[in-house]
Motif scaffolding. Structure first.
Motif, PDB file in Angstrom:
ATOM      1  N   ALA A   9       0.849  -1.188   0.000  1.00  0.00           N
ATOM      2  CA  ALA A   9       0.000   0.000   0.000  1.00  0.00           C
ATOM      3  C   ALA A   9       0.886   1.239   0.000  1.00  0.00           C
ATOM      4  CB  ALA A   9      -0.887   0.002   1.229  1.00  0.00           C
ATOM      5  N   ILE A  10       0.432   2.279  -0.680  1.00  0.00           N
ATOM      6  CA  ILE A  10       1.129   3.567  -0.707  1.00  0.00           C
ATOM      7  C   ILE A  10       0.300   4.529   0.142  1.00  0.00           C
ATOM      8  CG2 ILE A  10       1.959   5.456  -2.153  1.00  0.00           C
ATOM      9  CD1 ILE A  10       2.184   3.421  -4.457  1.00  0.00           C
ATOM     10  N   LEU A  11       0.926   5.107   1.176  1.00  0.00           N
ATOM     11  CA  LEU A  11       0.201   5.889   2.171  1.00  0.00           C
ATOM     12  C   LEU A  11       0.061   7.350   1.768  1.00  0.00           C
ATOM     13  CD1 LEU A  11       1.786   4.410   5.430  1.00  0.00           C
ATOM     14  CD2 LEU A  11      -0.225   3.623   4.174  1.00  0.00           C
ATOM     15  N   SER A  12      -0.803   8.044   2.480  1.00  0.00           N
ATOM     16  CA  SER A  12      -1.065   9.450   2.161  1.00  0.00           C
ATOM     17  C   SER A  12       0.146  10.332   2.395  1.00  0.00           C
ATOM     18  CB  SER A  12      -2.236   9.954   3.008  1.00  0.00           C
ATOM     19  OG  SER A  12      -1.957   9.822   4.384  1.00  0.00           O
ATOM     20  N   SER A  13       1.078   9.896   3.243  1.00  0.00           N
ATOM     21  CA  SER A  13       2.292  10.680   3.500  1.00  0.00           C
ATOM     22  C   SER A  13       3.369  10.467   2.441  1.00  0.00           C
ATOM     23  CB  SER A  13       2.853  10.328   4.885  1.00  0.00           C
ATOM     24  OG  SER A  13       3.013   8.929   5.031  1.00  0.00           O
ATOM     25  N   ASP A  14       3.128   9.584   1.478  1.00  0.00           N
ATOM     26  CA  ASP A  14       4.083   9.331   0.403  1.00  0.00           C
ATOM     27  C   ASP A  14       4.205  10.576  -0.489  1.00  0.00           C
ATOM     28  OD1 ASP A  14       5.312   6.599  -0.996  1.00  0.00           O
ATOM     29  OD2 ASP A  14       4.841   8.177  -2.445  1.00  0.00           O
ATOM     30  N   GLN A  15       5.424  10.872  -0.916  1.00  0.00           N
ATOM     31  CA  GLN A  15       5.651  12.097  -1.698  1.00  0.00           C
ATOM     32  C   GLN A  15       6.241  11.837  -3.085  1.00  0.00           C
ATOM     33  OE1 GLN A  15       7.351  15.462   0.708  1.00  0.00           O
ATOM     34  NE2 GLN A  15       7.578  13.876   2.277  1.00  0.00           N
ATOM     35  N   ARG A  16       6.183  10.611  -3.557  1.00  0.00           N
ATOM     36  CA  ARG A  16       6.823  10.307  -4.840  1.00  0.00           C
ATOM     37  C   ARG A  16       6.174  11.028  -6.019  1.00  0.00           C
ATOM     38  NH1 ARG A  16       5.758   3.940  -4.934  1.00  0.00           N
ATOM     39  NH2 ARG A  16       5.902   4.325  -2.691  1.00  0.00           N
ATOM     40  N   ALA A  17       4.925  11.462  -5.865  1.00  0.00           N
ATOM     41  CA  ALA A  17       4.216  12.105  -6.984  1.00  0.00           C
ATOM     42  C   ALA A  17       4.405  13.612  -7.016  1.00  0.00           C
ATOM     43  CB  ALA A  17       2.726  11.764  -6.911  1.00  0.00           C
ATOM     44  N   GLN A  18       5.396  14.153  -6.285  1.00  0.00           N
ATOM     45  CA  GLN A  18       5.581  15.606  -6.239  1.00  0.00           C
ATOM     46  C   GLN A  18       5.745  16.221  -7.622  1.00  0.00           C
ATOM     47  OE1 GLN A  18       8.508  17.660  -3.924  1.00  0.00           O
ATOM     48  NE2 GLN A  18       7.803  16.767  -1.996  1.00  0.00           N
ATOM     49  N   ALA A  19       6.598  15.642  -8.442  1.00  0.00           N
ATOM     50  CA  ALA A  19       6.850  16.224  -9.762  1.00  0.00           C
ATOM     51  C   ALA A  19       5.590  16.220 -10.616  1.00  0.00           C
ATOM     52  CB  ALA A  19       7.974  15.455 -10.461  1.00  0.00           C
ATOM     53  N   ILE A  20       4.775  15.169 -10.480  1.00  0.00           N
ATOM     54  CA  ILE A  20       3.523  15.096 -11.248  1.00  0.00           C
ATOM     55  C   ILE A  20       2.568  16.188 -10.797  1.00  0.00           C
ATOM     56  CG2 ILE A  20       1.447  13.679 -11.567  1.00  0.00           C
ATOM     57  CD1 ILE A  20       3.330  11.231 -11.599  1.00  0.00           C
ATOM     58  N   VAL A  21       2.438  16.379  -9.487  1.00  0.00           N
ATOM     59  CA  VAL A  21       1.532  17.410  -8.973  1.00  0.00           C
ATOM     60  C   VAL A  21       1.994  18.789  -9.428  1.00  0.00           C
ATOM     61  CG1 VAL A  21       0.696  18.530  -6.872  1.00  0.00           C
ATOM     62  CG2 VAL A  21       0.751  16.030  -7.016  1.00  0.00           C
ATOM     63  N   LYS A  22       3.302  19.047  -9.381  1.00  0.00           N
ATOM     64  CA  LYS A  22       3.808  20.340  -9.852  1.00  0.00           C
ATOM     65  C   LYS A  22       3.524  20.537 -11.338  1.00  0.00           C
ATOM     66  CE  LYS A  22       7.202  21.994  -6.611  1.00  0.00           C
ATOM     67  NZ  LYS A  22       8.362  22.877  -6.530  1.00  0.00           N
ATOM     68  N   ARG A  23       3.629  19.465 -12.106  1.00  0.00           N
ATOM     69  CA  ARG A  23       3.349  19.556 -13.534  1.00  0.00           C
ATOM     70  C   ARG A  23       1.870  19.874 -13.776  1.00  0.00           C
ATOM     71  NH1 ARG A  23       4.848  14.330 -15.582  1.00  0.00           N
ATOM     72  NH2 ARG A  23       2.674  13.708 -15.731  1.00  0.00           N
ATOM     73  N   TRP A  24       1.004  19.201 -13.045  1.00  0.00           N
ATOM     74  CA  TRP A  24      -0.429  19.479 -13.157  1.00  0.00           C
ATOM     75  C   TRP A  24      -0.732  20.935 -12.816  1.00  0.00           C
ATOM     76  CZ3 TRP A  24      -2.401  14.586 -10.084  1.00  0.00           C
ATOM     77  CH2 TRP A  24      -2.455  13.496 -10.961  1.00  0.00           C
ATOM     78  N   GLN A  25      -0.099  21.428 -11.752  1.00  0.00           N
ATOM     79  CA  GLN A  25      -0.331  22.823 -11.358  1.00  0.00           C
ATOM     80  C   GLN A  25       0.135  23.782 -12.449  1.00  0.00           C
ATOM     81  OE1 GLN A  25       1.818  22.709  -7.640  1.00  0.00           O
ATOM     82  NE2 GLN A  25      -0.019  22.345  -6.420  1.00  0.00           N
ATOM     83  N   ALA A  26       1.289  23.482 -13.040  1.00  0.00           N
ATOM     84  CA  ALA A  26       1.804  24.338 -14.115  1.00  0.00           C
ATOM     85  C   ALA A  26       0.891  24.312 -15.341  1.00  0.00           C
ATOM     86  CB  ALA A  26       3.217  23.892 -14.502  1.00  0.00           C
ATOM     87  N   GLU A  27       0.208  23.192 -15.545  1.00  0.00           N
ATOM     88  CA  GLU A  27      -0.710  23.055 -16.682  1.00  0.00           C
ATOM     89  C   GLU A  27      -2.081  23.679 -16.407  1.00  0.00           C
ATOM     90  OE1 GLU A  27      -0.792  18.844 -17.188  1.00  0.00           O
ATOM     91  OE2 GLU A  27       1.163  18.744 -18.183  1.00  0.00           O
ATOM     92  N   GLY A  28      -2.278  24.217 -15.197  1.00  0.00           N
ATOM     93  CA  GLY A  28      -3.549  24.855 -14.864  1.00  0.00           C
ATOM     94  C   GLY A  28      -4.676  23.893 -14.546  1.00  0.00           C
ATOM     95  N   LEU A  29      -4.337  22.661 -14.157  1.00  0.00           N
ATOM     96  CA  LEU A  29      -5.375  21.667 -13.888  1.00  0.00           C
ATOM     97  C   LEU A  29      -6.064  21.858 -12.544  1.00  0.00           C
ATOM     98  CD1 LEU A  29      -3.971  18.251 -15.196  1.00  0.00           C
ATOM     99  CD2 LEU A  29      -5.890  19.575 -16.083  1.00  0.00           C
TER     100      LEU A  29
END
Length: 490
Positions: A97-117
């Motif tokens: 299981a991958i927990l809510s405190s996991d941070q591996r998706a940081q780059a993806i979230v930043k990319r989404w934010q840059a794309e205006g999602l």
């Protein structure tokens, strides 16, 4: 007498508590459950081990209570939210299981934010973009572990998985899945458009039916009964997101009060009858236990977990830490601590730091700065929540720091608010047990006894000093935001 079992699966422990119909606790057992972090930013759990620990805790609780299993009328589970507990098509755990405190998706979230999602996603989900959401984790798996992603049969969260282990039935509970970025907060259903926006449209067919917290999801199987000691056929309800469970026990729906939960996370919650589209801040919303109501919250992993790290380094008892901090003048030290060891409520990618240290500073000054930094981070959440709940005069506080008179007085002096500290035990378990009672009786109010509470009033003489240091903390955060970088996973 009938009894109700509440299970609370948190970031560190699994607890089980047995309550009678008057809300009296008869037994409570806990056991640590490991968080696996083999790479920077990873936070995982072994799913079969999680179930085994849960079964052990249930068995020990029932045994220590000396109450026969058939008197336990139903079971509810409260658990930490978000994350991803995956099963394959054969209903077997698909890796850790991958927990809510996991941070591996940081780059993806930043990319989404840059794309205006973020604006498009928030309009549907009433959730911001964040690394611990199931949607973010799923997109990371799709890009980095495509074979595993293709094998997903079912997406669950932690209490959904434990409920499945007890009953063999698959559901996603509403208060938790409503904060997944896969759920439409207006319609109360899964939203395929969200999955498409986030590039994980394949997951739409992997989502089990949504169940309410007090709805019977299934019954303890013979296999589960042998493992945990409950009677086969005992009803198990949907359960609750742990923040919702604790708010249920804290909240009295008065507009001049907010609920503060301090543990690994700093969490501020309030209950609203509506979604206010006029608010400038994007508050996180979730479905509350009462129909038509929403849990509004501000939260980040910036709380007592930071102190726990220092306790491990110095091996100090909490009483000694409180004495060291209490001996110093309030808010006079130049040392500032950013409590971002496990994440941030500032800019994504910021990390923890001390600033302002000089040669005359001691260990006590550092510990005082940790206490202050945790509360300064909490104050950021409070100031945002005041926009939505402008009449607040009282904070109802629970969690580990609530056991420290020094820390509580510091919060009262910083916020200028009166604190109420309920004396109820194991409120996460209690909230789950209330849902269990509602599931079989239609009414869980009997499990909510009148709660004794401590009252802490602010010392106005210290208010200005704490506010001045809080403003310095805010300036430091702003200055360091430009240095924040996405987490490098290696």
């Amino acid at each position: 007498m009938n009894y109700y079992l509440g299970i609370d699966c948190g970031g560190t422990f699994i607890k089980a508590a047995l309550f009678d119909e008057n809300g009296k606790i008869h037994a409570c057992e806990r056991e640590n459950v490991a968080v696996i972090s083999e790479q920077s930013g990873y936070a995982e759990r072994d799913m079969p081990e999680l179930w085994q620990v849960c079964a052990n805790v249930i068995r020990r609780t029932q045994k220590s209570s000396k109450i026969r299993p058939h008197f336990i009328k139903s079971v509810g589970i409260s658990a930490q939210g978000k994350g991803a507990f995956l099963l394959d098509n054969e209903r077997q755990p698909l890796g850790r299981a991958i927990l809510s405190s996991d941070q591996r998706a940081q780059a993806i979230v930043k990319r989404w934010q840059a794309e205006g999602l973020e604006e498009k996603v928030y309009a549907l989900s009433r959730q911001g973009l964040w690394t611990g959401h199931p949607a973010s984790i799923l997109r990371w798996l799709k890009e980095n572990e495509p074979e595993r992603y293709q094998r997903i049969g079912y997406l669950l969260m932690s209490h959904d998985y434990l409920r499945f282990c007890l009953t063999g039935e698959l559901y996603c509970e509403e208060s938790n899945i409503s904060e997944s970025n896969l759920y439409n907060m207006t319609t109360g259903q899964y939203e395929p458009q969200l999955a498409r926006l986030l590039g994980i449209e394949e997951i739409a067919g992997k989502l089990p039916p949504i169940i309410k917290g007090n709805q019977i999801a299934g019954y303890v199987t013979e296999q589960a009964a042998q493992a945990c000691g409950l009677a086969a056929g005992t009803p198990v309800v949907g359960g609750l997101f742990d923040v919702t469970a604790m708010t249920l026990c804290l909240a009295d729906n008065q507009p001049h009060k907010l609920n503060v939960i301090l543990g690994t996370w700093s969490i501020v919650t309030g209950i609203s009858n509506e979604i206010d589209d006029q608010q400038a801040w994007r508050f996180a919303h979730g479905r509350y236990v009462e129909p038509g109501k929403f849990l509004i919250q501000e939260a980040s992993p910036t709380s007592a977990g930071n102190l726990e790290w220092f306790v491990k380094q110095w091996n100090l008892p909490y009483e000694q830490i409180n004495q060291l901090v209490a001996a110093l003048p309030p808010a006079q030290s130049a040392v500032i601590f950013l409590p971002f060891l496990y994440g941030t409520n500032a800019k994504l990618g910021m990390t923890a730091a001390f600033y302002g240290m000089q040669a005359h500073h001691t260990r006590a000054h550092l510990l005082q700065a940790v206490y202050e930094g945790v509360l300064f981070s909490l104050m950021t959440h409070l100031e945002r929540m005041y926009q939505c709940f402008p009449q607040v005069k009282t904070l109802r506080v629970t969690g580990g720091p609530a056991k420290s008179a020094v820390w509580l007085q510091m919060l009262a002096d910083l916020s200028g608010k009166t604190l109420e500290v309920p004396e109820a035990e194991e409120i996460g378990c209690l909230g789950a047990a209330i849902m269990a009672a509602e599931g079989v009786n239609g009414n869980g109010d009997a499990l909510k006894p009148h709660q004794a509470q401590r009252v802490i009033r602010p010392n106005q003489a210290n208010f200005d000093a704490y506010q001045n240091k809080y403003r310095r903390y805010q300036k430091l955060v702003k200055l360091l935001e430009q240095m924040a970088e996405p987490l490098q996973i290696s």
